[in-house]
Design a protein around this motif. Structure first.
Motif, PDB file in Angstrom:
ATOM      1  N   LYS A 112       3.560   2.285   1.545  1.00 42.13           N
ATOM      2  CA  LYS A 112       4.249   1.427   0.882  1.00 42.13           C
ATOM      3  C   LYS A 112       3.663   0.739  -0.222  1.00 42.13           C
ATOM      4  N   LEU A 113       4.619   0.155  -1.249  1.00 43.54           N
ATOM      5  CA  LEU A 113       4.129  -0.658  -2.155  1.00 43.54           C
ATOM      6  C   LEU A 113       3.374  -1.916  -1.715  1.00 43.54           C
ATOM      7  N   SER A 114       2.201  -2.409  -2.324  1.00 41.32           N
ATOM      8  CA  SER A 114       1.574  -3.609  -1.742  1.00 41.32           C
ATOM      9  C   SER A 114       0.773  -4.227  -2.948  1.00 41.32           C
ATOM     10  N   PRO A 115       0.119  -5.168  -2.861  1.00 44.95           N
ATOM     11  CA  PRO A 115      -0.401  -5.900  -4.083  1.00 44.95           C
ATOM     12  C   PRO A 115      -1.696  -5.082  -4.560  1.00 44.95           C
ATOM     13  N   GLN A 116      -2.135  -4.211  -3.836  1.00 47.19           N
ATOM     14  CA  GLN A 116      -3.291  -3.547  -4.407  1.00 47.19           C
ATOM     15  C   GLN A 116      -3.053  -2.431  -4.788  1.00 47.19           C
ATOM     16  N   THR A 117      -1.358  -1.971  -4.680  1.00 44.30           N
ATOM     17  CA  THR A 117      -0.971  -0.434  -5.215  1.00 44.30           C
ATOM     18  C   THR A 117      -1.294  -0.390  -6.911  1.00 44.30           C
ATOM     19  N   ASP A 118      -1.943   0.599  -7.348  1.00 42.21           N
ATOM     20  CA  ASP A 118      -2.198   0.653  -8.788  1.00 42.21           C
ATOM     21  C   ASP A 118      -1.032   1.482  -9.545  1.00 42.21           C
ATOM     22  N   PHE A 119      -0.320   2.556  -8.924  1.00 43.18           N
ATOM     23  CA  PHE A 119       0.568   3.507  -9.405  1.00 43.18           C
ATOM     24  C   PHE A 119       1.555   3.728  -8.593  1.00 43.18           C
ATOM     25  N   LEU A 120       2.848   4.026  -9.081  1.00 44.10           N
ATOM     26  CA  LEU A 120       3.925   4.457  -8.333  1.00 44.10           C
ATOM     27  C   LEU A 120       4.074   5.946  -8.880  1.00 44.10           C
TER      28      LEU A 120
END
Length: 467
Positions: A391-399
């Motif tokens: 899931k998306l989190s503050p450390q996610t760089d790309f979707l």
């Protein structure tokens, strides 16, 4: 007493009588033999005459023999007797007499015409009559069978009527008992209905009061929830504004977006007309066979608009690797010094990039998304040093987004329980897809669709990647 003796002159009357009787017997014998001869001659004549009109098998027929016997009894010929019978028959049919035999028995005579009309034109009159007699006998036998069947059917119907009457009587008795029970039950229900109406009146008054109290409390909660939603919305807008400011003022080379415009290496050797190039990355830089890169001109830098082609590593050395050219854009050539880039790959691996992958993918170019295509995207990211987040989190760089989940049951004409379950599951997936897009937009997470992602990592498929 003396007996007188006749005189020798008395005539011999006894002798005369004997001689007379003898003569009479001789005359009778001669007359008998003459009659027999005439009868035999007549029979022979009749037989030869009949042979011309009656077949040998029909001459043994009982009707034909009876006709011959009748003719002999009347001292008549068989033909004459037949003509007489025909005249009598014609008289019964047409009411006329004196019709010539040829008129009745000729090829176009009344008899042949009647036989042809009865579809018996190849038979003689006798054969036709015998055939009709046989058919009549069969019809009589069949009629007798029908009569027996009718009698049996009438007996069966009579028996069934008796059973029906007995069953009807029993059913009437049961119906009367049921009506009695129904009347009793109806009376009980009427009493219960009165009690329920009475209790419902009191319950309705209580519910009205309680509903009014609950409505007041609900209004207060709605106001509080709306206030909280407004506060959260304002905070989210502030967060989004801060993220955009941070991304805007972040120095180049820092952040996930800048990673899209960074080169990982370059081509060190390339030959005109060759399908192979060499790059300045090898085993020490964590390169592995199968890794792909997008190629860019060094004058224009790394970026989607300046892409020249794609390469794929086939052999890895210590500090350089051999790569196969998988695609070159029209009017472009790969040279030594061209830049290579793959946003997932990181040479030092001091920080691994985080990806969230969701949606439908088609890497085979068939137009039909498959689970294997999704798994292949995930596998490439993991093998090249990236990290897959659930899931998306503050450390996610790309979707990384594929196409939205399609309706898998739209082609089924009949709705079943299984299709309903599939449709609910796809609606749930589509809702998650839309939420991820909104969340990534709010959190300023770069969104790469399938085409752009594959183009940036150097994966080439003519159908899937649109330049």
């Amino acid at each position: 007493m003396a007996i007188s003796r006749p005189s020798r002159n008395t005539p011999p009357y006894a002798l005369f009588i004997c001689i007379g009787l003898l003569l009479i017997a001789v005359v009778l014998d001669v007359w008998f033999y003459l009659g027999m001869g005439k009868a035999q001659q007549l029979a022979a004549t009749d037989g030869s005459a009949m042979a011309r009109y009656v077949s040998p098998s029909e001459q043994n027929n009982a009707t034909v023999r009876a006709l011959l016997a009748q003719a002999r009894a009347k001292h008549n010929t068989a033909i004459g007797e037949a003509v007489s019978e025909i005249n009598q028959l014609e008289h019964r049919i047409a009411g006329t007499t004196g019709v010539p035999v040829a008129t009745l028995t000729g090829p176009n005579g009344t008899i042949n015409t009647a036989l042809k009309a009865a579809k018996m034109g190849g038979s003689s009159l006798v054969a036709a009559v015998n055939s009709l007699n046989g058919e009549l006998a069969k019809q009589k036998a069949q009629s007798g069978n029908y009569s027996k069947t009718l009698a049996a059917t009438r007996a069966s119907i009579k028996r069934l009527n008796a059973q029906f009457d007995a069953q009807l009587h029993a059913d009437n008795a049961k119906l009367a008992a049921t009506n009695t029970i129904l009347a009793t039950t109806t009376a009980h229900l009427a009493k219960l209905r009165q009690q329920v109406v009475k209790q419902a009146g009191g319950f309705e008054n209580k519910m009205t009061k309680r509903s009014a109290a609950n409505e007041r409390a609900l209004r207060q909660l709605v106001v509080q929830v709306q206030q909280q939603k407004d506060l959260i919305a304002r905070k989210q807008l502030q967060i989004a504004d801060l993220r955009r400011l941070i991304e805007q003022y972040r120095p180049k080379g820092i952040g996930s977006t800048s990673r899209l415009y960074q080169a990982d290496g370059k081509i060190i050797r390339a030959s005109d007309g060759s399908k192979v190039v060499f790059i300045n990355l090898g085993r020490r830089q964590h390169v592995m066979p199968g890794l792909t890169f997008a190629v860019y001109s060094p004058n224009q830098g790394v970026g989607g608009k300046h892409k020249k082609g794609d390469i794929q590593v086939v052999q890895v050395g210590a500090d350089e690797s051999e790569a196969r050219i998988t695609h070159v854009k029209p009017n472009q050539t790969l040279f030594s010094g061209d830049l290579i880039s793959n946003p997932v790959f990181n040479t030092d691996r001091t920080r691994k990039l985080h990806f969230v992958v969701y949606g439908d993918f088609d890497l085979n170019g068939t137009g039909v998304p498959t689970r294997s295509s999704y798994d292949r995207v995930v596998r490439m990211i993991k093998s090249w040093g990236g990290v897959i987040d659930k899931k998306l989190s503050p450390q996610t760089d790309f979707l990384v987004l594929g196409t939205p989940p399609a309706n898998a049951v739209s082609n089924f004409p009949v709705e079943t329980r299984q299709t309903k379950d599939i449709e609910k599951q796809r609606e749930k997936q589509l809702g998650k897809y839309n939420r991820l897009v909104q969340q990534a937009t709010d959190d300023s997470v770069p969104i790469l669709n399938a085409n752009r992602f594959l183009a940036l990592i150097g994966f080439h498929n003519v159908t899937m990647v649109q330049q």
